[in-house]
Design an enzyme around this catalytic site. Structure first.
Site, PDB file in Angstrom:
ATOM      1  N   ASN A 209     104.694  56.688 -18.748  1.00  0.00           N
ATOM      2  CA  ASN A 209     104.887  56.898 -20.184  1.00  0.00           C
ATOM      3  C   ASN A 209     103.957  58.026 -20.630  1.00  0.00           C
ATOM      4  O   ASN A 209     103.145  58.527 -19.842  1.00  0.00           O
ATOM      5  CB  ASN A 209     104.679  55.597 -20.980  1.00  0.00           C
ATOM      6  CG  ASN A 209     103.256  55.065 -20.898  1.00  0.00           C
ATOM      7  OD1 ASN A 209     102.275  55.809 -20.908  1.00  0.00           O
ATOM      8  ND2 ASN A 209     103.122  53.745 -20.828  1.00  0.00           N
ATOM      9  N   GLU A 212     100.209  57.487 -20.096  1.00  0.00           N
ATOM     10  CA  GLU A 212      99.839  57.562 -18.680  1.00  0.00           C
ATOM     11  C   GLU A 212      99.867  58.999 -18.179  1.00  0.00           C
ATOM     12  O   GLU A 212      98.987  59.425 -17.428  1.00  0.00           O
ATOM     13  CB  GLU A 212     100.782  56.676 -17.859  1.00  0.00           C
ATOM     14  CG  GLU A 212     100.610  55.181 -18.135  1.00  0.00           C
ATOM     15  CD  GLU A 212     101.777  54.338 -17.676  1.00  0.00           C
ATOM     16  OE1 GLU A 212     101.616  53.105 -17.619  1.00  0.00           O
ATOM     17  OE2 GLU A 212     102.866  54.889 -17.399  1.00  0.00           O
ATOM     18  N   ASP A 279     110.475  49.040 -17.312  1.00  0.00           N
ATOM     19  CA  ASP A 279     111.142  48.399 -16.178  1.00  0.00           C
ATOM     20  C   ASP A 279     112.639  48.710 -16.187  1.00  0.00           C
ATOM     21  O   ASP A 279     113.245  48.958 -15.141  1.00  0.00           O
ATOM     22  CB  ASP A 279     110.942  46.882 -16.222  1.00  0.00           C
ATOM     23  CG  ASP A 279     109.484  46.473 -16.166  1.00  0.00           C
ATOM     24  OD1 ASP A 279     108.679  47.224 -15.588  1.00  0.00           O
ATOM     25  OD2 ASP A 279     109.151  45.407 -16.716  1.00  0.00           O
TER      26      ASP A 279
END
Length: 328
Positions: A209, A212, A279
């Site tokens: 993301n 990150e 996910d």
């Protein structure tokens, strides 16, 4: 999106049923406690939640697996759980998917990881975690390595789902790269955490993301130019063919090895809960790439799937039927 892209995505989804993916990562139980709030506690300035019900869902890498099944694919999970009640419940949830449990290692060394969220009026009030996130070693590590070695040739792609709970160690990743070197046709797709980034070399694509990606590169992502700079730095540092940076309400940014950068705006109508959206993205992306979609097509399909799940409360999945309808 052109009609040809839509048709390619449609055909790819029809092929999902024949795709087999290994999901390697941190197994988590997501425990949701649901209720309502009508007053503040007289003991402290906190809400009093009147609990109505609770439920257990597959979380972490197990939610990646759940998304693959929801989209019509086939998957096997490999990771650790404790020899405890929550571990048994996680195995029961996997059984309900008819997923092969052979890669789920029961450990004497750590408990099953549990994330408990208290939800009132559709809003998360608090979350508390029970876990041991020390890096795996010894017999647990060797058992996982053996499962990977014995079964890797059965899969079309490997998803590495890192939740920083100690499973995805540098040693295990080096071993996985050795195994995949003998099977160059098998794609590796990684959802990374910022610590020890050298672990993530060798992936076809990684899906951080934007927070990150900023931590991994030291580049603050504020526009397309900084997005491209961050993506290129990740490609230079870690190799691979592409980086897909998920950006919440700003959608996604895909940076490819040849310098192509594509921004993909979000298609979510309403955002209720982003739990597990990453996910969904990596599950859809892996299925799309294994079904021979281009990086741009697979990322666009993943963006549609994410738009579905953020409109649901709790750890959710997008079904193949919902995704088919969305790309119409």
């Amino acid at each position: 999106m052109s009609l040809s892209n839509k048709e390619a995505m449609h055909q790819a989804m029809l092929a999902f049923k024949d795709i087999r993916i290994l999901v390697l990562g941190d197994l988590i139980i997501d425990h949701f406690i649901w209720g309502s709030v009508s007053r503040i506690s007289p003991e402290a300035p906190v809400p009093v939640v009147n609990v109505t019900h609770d439920n257990l869902l597959l979380g972490g890498s197990a939610n990646v697996l759940n998304n693959i099944y929801a989209l019509g694919g086939q998957a096997t999970i490999c990771g650790l759980i404790g020899k405890d009640d929550m571990g048994e419940r996680l195995l029961a949830l996997l059984s309900s998917l008819q997923s092969n449990p052979d890669g789920v290692i029961l450990s004497d060394q750590r408990p099953t990881t549990i994330k408990t969220r208290i939800i009132a009026q559709g809003q998360q009030v608090v979350r508390f975690d029970r876990e041991d996130s020390e890096q795996i070693t010894g017999a647990d590590l060797e058992t996982i390595k053996k499962f990977v070695r014995d079964n890797i040739s059965n899969f079309d792609a490997v998803i590495v789902s890192d939740y920083n709970k100690g499973i995805i160690t540098p040693h295990l990743m080096a071993y996985l790269r050795e195994c995949l070197a003998e099977h160059p046709e098998i794609l590796m797709i990684i959802d990374p955490k910022p610590s020890q980034p050298e672990r993530f070399k060798g992936a076809a694509i990684i899906t951080p993301n934007h927070h990150e990606a900023e931590q991994l590169t030291g580049i603050r992502i504020i526009d397309e130019e900084s997005l491209q700079a961050a993506g290129q730095k990740l490609l230079n540092d870690l190799g691979g063919q592409a980086v897909l940076i998920t950006r919440g309400e700003a959608g996604m940014g895909l940076v490819e090895r040849d310098g192509t950068t594509i921004t993909i705006p979000t298609v979510a109508r309403e955002v209720f809960d982003v739990t597990g959206a990453g996910d969904t993205v990596i599950a859809t992306l892996a299925l799309g790439l294994a079904a021979k979609l281009s990086y741009a097509e697979a990322a666009t399909l993943a963006n549609y799937a994410a738009g579905i799940v953020v409109g649901k409360v709790g750890t959710a999945t997008a079904s193949q039927a919902e995704l088919m309808e969305a790309i119409k």
